[in-house]
Design an enzyme around this catalytic site. Sequence first.
Site, PDB file in Angstrom:
ATOM      1  N   LYS A 266     -17.970 -30.315  -8.630  1.00 16.40           N
ATOM      2  CA  LYS A 266     -16.539 -30.204  -8.978  1.00 16.40           C
ATOM      3  C   LYS A 266     -16.066 -31.551  -9.508  1.00 16.40           C
ATOM      4  CE  LYS A 266     -12.088 -29.450  -6.583  1.00 16.40           C
ATOM      5  NZ  LYS A 266     -11.429 -29.031  -5.320  1.00 16.40           N
TER       6      LYS A 266
ATOM      7  N   ASP B  25     -14.791 -27.682  -0.251  1.00 17.04           N
ATOM      8  CA  ASP B  25     -14.831 -28.663  -1.333  1.00 17.04           C
ATOM      9  C   ASP B  25     -14.828 -30.055  -0.714  1.00 17.04           C
ATOM     10  OD1 ASP B  25     -14.460 -26.305  -2.756  1.00 17.04           O
ATOM     11  OD2 ASP B  25     -12.829 -27.079  -3.998  1.00 17.04           O
TER      12      ASP B  25
ATOM     13  N   LYS C 131     -17.053 -26.584 -11.137  1.00 16.26           N
ATOM     14  CA  LYS C 131     -15.612 -26.359 -10.977  1.00 16.26           C
ATOM     15  C   LYS C 131     -14.840 -27.494 -11.635  1.00 16.26           C
ATOM     16  CE  LYS C 131     -11.940 -25.904  -7.445  1.00 16.26           C
ATOM     17  NZ  LYS C 131     -11.659 -25.645  -5.999  1.00 16.26           N
TER      18      LYS C 131
END
Lengths: 222, 222
Positions: A155, A93, A184
Amino acid sequence: MAGDMRLNRLIDHTLLKPEATSDDIRRLCAEAVEESFYSACLNTHFVSVAARELEGTDVKVCSIAGFPLGAVDSKVKAFEARRAVEAGADEIDMVLNVGAVKSADYSLVFDDIAGVAEACGKALLKVIIEAALLTDEEKSDACRIAVKAGAGFVKSSTGFGPPGANVGDIAIMRKAVGPDIGVKASAGIRTAAFALELIEAGADRIGTSAGIQIMREYMESR
Amino acid sequence: MAGDMRLNRLIDHTLLKPEATSDDIRRLCAEAVEESFYSACLNTHFVSVAARELEGTDVKVCSIAGFPLGAVDSKVKAFEARRAVEAGADEIDMVLNVGAVKSADYSLVFDDIAGVAEACGKALLKVIIEAALLTDEEKSDACRIAVKAGAGFVKSSTGFGPPGANVGDIAIMRKAVGPDIGVKASAGIRTAAFALELIEAGADRIGTSAGIQIMREYMESR
């Protein structure tokens, strides 16, 4: 989402606090196995510990790059991702360069992400856009650039800055990336009801440190 | 401190927000030159911009490593410092591995810092202990390890987590390192009065984004 959705399989069980110890990370991994969460998500210092703990299970190792400010030198971001993947991370991430988005320097945004995508190899790259700092147009642009540069997921938030995920942002992100890329939702997700709202809005992964509590609520409500 | 103290020369003029743009950093550097602050302090992505802006002035370029969580892989921290120094940073503010301090894994704490110290070469290394997460004993231990591992300064706080500098912590840090190592107070310092209290307690550098306001108050009070 169908009634037989396995919410646990959408959760990245997350512990990124600076004061976390190796024992805390081992506990995080044990909980992730117990609940069959999708992944355990942790700082790069702990990737090798987590990879050992999770070997032979169906729980992935998720780590980070350029987190949480996104303003580190691009080569450092890529090096960080490469080291984490070599140590056993399945997913990275990363935080995009928020200042470059705000300056509309989209070639820099692209190159920064593409460098990390290359370093990830077969590992899944999620790109954190830190939505609360962006205009709606910047959110869409950032998501589209992330996909072009090699992201498999976008995300919403780091959880270390401004407010986290909300339904409106997730809808914008889902619209920007279409059906084939992951979205996400993360930061501030502490109840099953809110997780389900975000999934309804388009999220297919939930980053949270409250996964156990969320699953308890979810099972009780069914 | 003597009445002729030049407070401006103790200030690291700081902008670490993820949404900062190159224009913001150029403005930060211009302000630092105008006020003759000790340094401009910024994320690694901006070191080369700042080095250009500050060339030929008496204002140093200060950047960061492993910031603000301190839980990145040690080799990444060192690589980040090396890249920043190569790009023109005179000083590096690194975050130590807080989790390792909490686990009393002091050899890891030492090695992590020593790796960055080596990467810094002649650049000054400041080690951020994130004091608010530590017990008083851990604060002292962390400071002493930092000095042994090559730090020229210890620094209280990142400003991205728990509360920032306070007088008690600065006194503990000064006592731990003795008179020959620097002590930087940082995070939440927004008035001249508070800056002077921290200096009185032992700080000889102040990290703040409110330097201009602090100098205005300071000059008016004399």
